[in-house]
Design an enzyme around this catalytic site. Sequence first.
Site, short mmCIF file in Angstrom:
data_model
loop_
_atom_site.label_atom_id
_atom_site.label_comp_id
_atom_site.label_asym_id
_atom_site.label_seq_id
_atom_site.Cartn_x
_atom_site.Cartn_y
_atom_site.Cartn_z
N LYS A 31 8.21 -4.59 2.27
CA LYS A 31 8.15 -5.58 1.18
C LYS A 31 9.41 -6.43 1.09
O LYS A 31 9.35 -7.57 0.64
CB LYS A 31 7.82 -4.90 -0.16
CG LYS A 31 6.39 -4.37 -0.19
CD LYS A 31 5.74 -4.39 -1.55
CE LYS A 31 4.26 -4.08 -1.40
NZ LYS A 31 3.55 -3.93 -2.65
N LYS A 34 -2.35 -2.78 7.20
CA LYS A 34 -3.35 -2.27 6.25
C LYS A 34 -3.93 -3.43 5.41
O LYS A 34 -3.24 -4.44 5.18
CB LYS A 34 -2.77 -1.18 5.36
CG LYS A 34 -1.86 -1.67 4.27
CD LYS A 34 -1.76 -0.66 3.12
CE LYS A 34 -1.04 -1.32 1.95
NZ LYS A 34 -1.20 -0.70 0.68
N LYS A 43 -4.28 -6.10 -1.18
CA LYS A 43 -4.76 -7.09 -2.15
C LYS A 43 -3.76 -8.21 -2.38
O LYS A 43 -4.12 -9.25 -2.91
CB LYS A 43 -5.16 -6.41 -3.46
CG LYS A 43 -4.06 -5.64 -4.17
CD LYS A 43 -4.56 -5.20 -5.52
CE LYS A 43 -4.37 -3.73 -5.79
NZ LYS A 43 -2.97 -3.28 -5.84
#
Length: 335
Positions: free
Chosen positions: A117, A199, A202
């Site tokens: 991230k 992966k 969302k």
Amino acid sequence: MEENILKKISFSAIQPSGTPTLGNYLGALKNWAALQEEFNCIYAIADLHALTVRQEPAELRKRTLAAISLAIACGIDPSRSLLFVQSHVHTHAELAWILNCWTPFGELSRMTQFKDKSQSHADNVNAGLFDYPVLMAADILLYNADVVPIGNDQKQHLELARNIAVRFNGIFPDVFRVPEPYMPKQGARVMSLQDPAKKMSKSDPNPNSYVSMLDDRDTIVRKFKRAVTDSGAEVRRGEGKDGINNLIDIYCAACGKTPDEVEREFAGKGYGDFKLAVGEAVADVLAPIKAEFDRLMGDKAYLEKVCADGADAALGVSSRTLRKVYKKVGLLQIK
Ligand code: ATP
Ligand code: LTN
């Protein structure tokens, strides 16, 4: 919440960081409903975690209520399970602070989600993003959870929560229950439809990479049609066939079939037929959930009551743990 003292406690949470995807459904929400048979279940909408990346405030509010609604539409029954919004229960942030003081910097630096991230949000590498797993440990440890249902991506965070609990118990005996991960057999890692090495997420900026749980049938079928595969033609699992492997896994999870059965079913057929079948199977699974979601979103008073009751009950349980921790670490108690 209906509590059965013979049952173990299960805790899990989902961030309202976007509309939940097929990955969230197969890796989390679907199992959350099923676990209500075996466990006393506690589920949170982790809105404080969602703040670790920039959110549009009005959107975050909407998505938080939508997440409550979607959880209920997936079969989580607020009269059997404890369902609440994390920020409504102040003990989470408070325990996180205490646990911070017992979590070595080096341990947090090894977290792969933080590294990923920090790269995808390079303009906003904030302390909350780094500290994310400690808040997650607080969520879990406050409720004496025995098991934590999670997808594969959260395994490292759960391991850290276990380390924190064990280390703390080593100094202050018998405070925390040490939780075990609980991974679904199917759907633990649904991959992106556009980059099957990543992966499905969302918060991915490319909406073709994921199937949202609220996409309509045509959109779902179209996204599967466009899914990235390889230059082969046979519907078979194999090395270097991440795209097809992912579609086979999704089809298995949607229809309850085994990979061998799927390979037999599509012997002699091409990727096109298979992609269409996967899209339709997924659309069939998601359609009734979306219908129930739409109905619940029309009943805001009910959703707000679920949040208020959930927060009350969660505060009752978690305050007992927090009080014990405050006492053990030496914070002055009055009354
Ligand atoms: P974000 O993209 O904002 O990081 P996310 O899609 O990864 O979010 P979370 O809210 O962090 O979703 O996770 C909720 C639950 O869904 C967790 O138990 C997580 O392990 C599971 N999960 C998330 N993505 C997948 C996936 N692709 N496959 C299986 N399970 C998943
Ligand atoms: N970080 C989690 C969401 C989450 C969670 C938790 C999961 C927040 N707190 C406690 C399990 C237990 C994620 O799934 N990305």
